[in-house]
Design an enzyme around this catalytic site. Structure first.
Site, PDB file in Angstrom:
ATOM      1  N   ASP A  88      38.033  42.727  38.768  1.00 42.39           N
ATOM      2  CA  ASP A  88      37.458  43.924  39.386  1.00 42.39           C
ATOM      3  C   ASP A  88      38.166  45.149  38.836  1.00 42.39           C
ATOM      4  O   ASP A  88      39.260  45.051  38.279  1.00 42.39           O
ATOM      5  CB  ASP A  88      37.565  43.878  40.917  1.00 42.39           C
ATOM      6  CG  ASP A  88      39.002  43.927  41.420  1.00 42.39           C
ATOM      7  OD1 ASP A  88      39.894  43.321  40.776  1.00 42.39           O
ATOM      8  OD2 ASP A  88      39.259  44.577  42.453  1.00 42.39           O
ATOM      9  N   GLU A 153      41.279  42.786  43.763  1.00 46.12           N
ATOM     10  CA  GLU A 153      42.655  43.293  43.688  1.00 46.12           C
ATOM     11  C   GLU A 153      42.709  44.790  43.964  1.00 46.12           C
ATOM     12  O   GLU A 153      43.645  45.283  44.605  1.00 46.12           O
ATOM     13  CB  GLU A 153      43.255  42.997  42.308  1.00 46.12           C
ATOM     14  CG  GLU A 153      44.775  43.113  42.258  1.00 46.12           C
ATOM     15  CD  GLU A 153      45.296  44.499  41.915  1.00 46.12           C
ATOM     16  OE1 GLU A 153      46.506  44.713  42.084  1.00 46.12           O
ATOM     17  OE2 GLU A 153      44.505  45.374  41.487  1.00 46.12           O
TER      18      GLU A 153
END
Ligand code: BES
Ligand code: MN
Ligand code: MN
Length: 456
Positions: A88, A153
């Site tokens: 991500d 994250e």
């Protein structure tokens, strides 16, 4: 190993083309409008790992974004590494400051420009390509490799710790390997041995029950923005120490030996500050800028709002004022404890005209990893071979929450071998990753796998 190194050099251009494809998927995790793109990036990685003969590659669903897991078994007697990375990315805005669009990756001036180029798609991809280099040159990798790539994250890693806890057998390994940090400086090899933790809060002060005319009420009704400004201003004293009572109680003092190691690092604070357009650094009294940026706790207001923010002027005495505040923590501070102490500060100092609401957004536990282990020795050996000098062990001021989770839930230490640079503009416009560092990273990882595989 030499064949794998040769393969990686010969196929570098294709590796980069593949990375361009991955970077073209806007996997922004914090904004739900991009949820399908995040899933697409996960699927892309699953396909790619399958293509390299990884077993069990799949995108595990969570209550949020999927977790990509896969394994590549070499031989049961070999050590096993668990490679962690995150696919991500941060939001790309402000878009107008990008020279080329954030999700149309381009290579210019020896670097690949895109959101996620360095943090962390470009770096996790180096591990995938190191696996390929071994697989495609007829050999097996020197170690068993497992992969866990997270999709949350950048927005708090909510679903990762429960996933790890529920899958400790499938994830079992000897060590965790992560490339999601930076080199100390260009061509100065380093292994990260410390990460700061985090306590992130949002505070809202409410005064009057509605927005008021500042002419009718100003001068007799207290303004929440004025008060919030004072309270935030009071969070640091003249020595730039944080004034929250008890904030430093659990800070483990730096030893003389640690401070000597910091002092020995080739760090030019004036040049570092100049690169971001500032004339001077500003650090807690008694500490160097490098210590302040990596080994001491911080408090930063990340955003502050309230009242009228549109064009022109509106004479309003607002009902509320809010701020987001991040505190970077060092061993042995505890994120929840710090959030409570922050709440107590605001409650104690807000005048009786204000109602205080403090929300804990997320936290991360600070880490220091041992520099003495077979995996660390193998990493140091690999970096020395690539860079021609022994790596420094350095601390990084940022946070990777999962490192503490792997330790707590599985007893695993992490080897943090990152190839970014502070100037790569992670989380900023024009994020990029140097092609030379991508190559050095792949080479270092290939050498690390060989060194670690023959160490135990
Ligand atoms: N890769 C970074 C951590 C990092 C920051 C490494 C600076 C090297 C230098 C990571 O993706 C990140 O951004 N972490 C967040 C964690 C937070 C959301 C808990 C951070 O540090 O702000
Ligand atoms: Mn990262
Ligand atoms: Mn990041």
């Amino acid at each position: 190993m030499l064949q794998a190194l040769d393969y990686a050099r010969r196929h570098q251009d294709r590796f980069l083309e593949e990375l361009v494809a991955l970077l073209g998927i806007p996997s922004v995790s914090t904004d739900s409008a991009y949820a399908e793109e995040v899933a697409r990036a996960a699927a892309w990685l699953v396909d790619h790992l399958r293509g390299l003969g990884a077993t069990g590659a799949h995108a595990a669903p969570t209550g949020g974004h999927p977790i990509v897991v896969a394994a590549h078994q070499a031989a049961p007697a070999r050590p096993t590494i668990l490679v962690y990375g995150h696919y991500d990315v941060q939001p790309a805005d402000p878009l107008e400051l990008w020279i080329s669009p954030p999700f149309k990756p381009v290579i210019r001036d020896g670097a690949i420009y895109a959101r996620g180029a360095c943090d962390d798609k470009g770096q996790l991809f180096m591990w995938v390509k190191a696996l390929e280099a071994y697989v495609k040159t007829g050999g097996l990798p020197p170690v068993n490799m497992k992969f866990i790539f997270e999709g949350e994250e950048e927005c708090g890693s909510t679903h990762l710790p429960p996933y790890i806890q529920a899958h400790t057998d499938a994830l079992a390994a000897d060590v965790v390997c992560i490339s999601d940090t930076a080199l100390f400086a260009p061509d100065v090899p380093s292994i990260t041995c410390g990460l700061r933790g985090m306590s992130y809060v949002e505070v809202t002060l409410t005064g009057p029950n509605r927005d008021l005319h500042s002419g009718v009420y100003g001068g007799a009704i207290e303004n929440p923005i004025n008060v919030l400004g004072q309270l935030i201003g009071g969070l640091h004293d003249a020595d730039h120490r944080i004034t929250i009572p008890g904030f430093y109680d659990d800070v483990r003092p730096l030893t003389a030996a640690e401070r000597a190691e910091f002092a020995a690092l080739p760090f030019d604070a004036a040049a570092w500050a100049a690169e971001v357009g500032v004339g001077h650094t500003r650090t807690e009294a008694g500490f160097t800028p490098l210590e302040g940026a990596t080994a001491r706790p911080t408090l930063d207001c990340n955003g502050i709002w309230g009242g009228y923010m549109g064009e022109g002027a509106k004479t309003v005495l607002p009902s509320t004022a809010s701020a987001k505040i991040s505190m970077r923590l060092v061993p042995d501070q505890d994120p929840q404890d710090i959030a409570q102490k922050t709440r107590a500060y605001f409650e104690a100092h807000a005048p009786p005209t204000m109602h205080v609401r403090l929300e804990e957004i997320h936290g991360a536990v600070p880490v220091l990893v041992s520099t003495e282990s077979p995996a660390m020795a193998a990493a140091a050996h690999a970096l020395e071979d690539v860079y021609g000098q022994r790596p420094f062990f350095t601390r990084i001021g940022g946070s990777i929450p999962v490192v503490a989770d792997f330790k707590r839930l599985m007893g695993l230490d992490s080897v943090l071998m990152g190839f970014g640079l502070d100037t790569d503009a992670i989380h900023s416009p024009n994020e990029h990753f140097g092609i030379d560092r991508f190559r050095q990273g792949v080479e270092s990882i290939i050498r690390f796998l060989a060194a670690y595989g023959s160490s135990s």
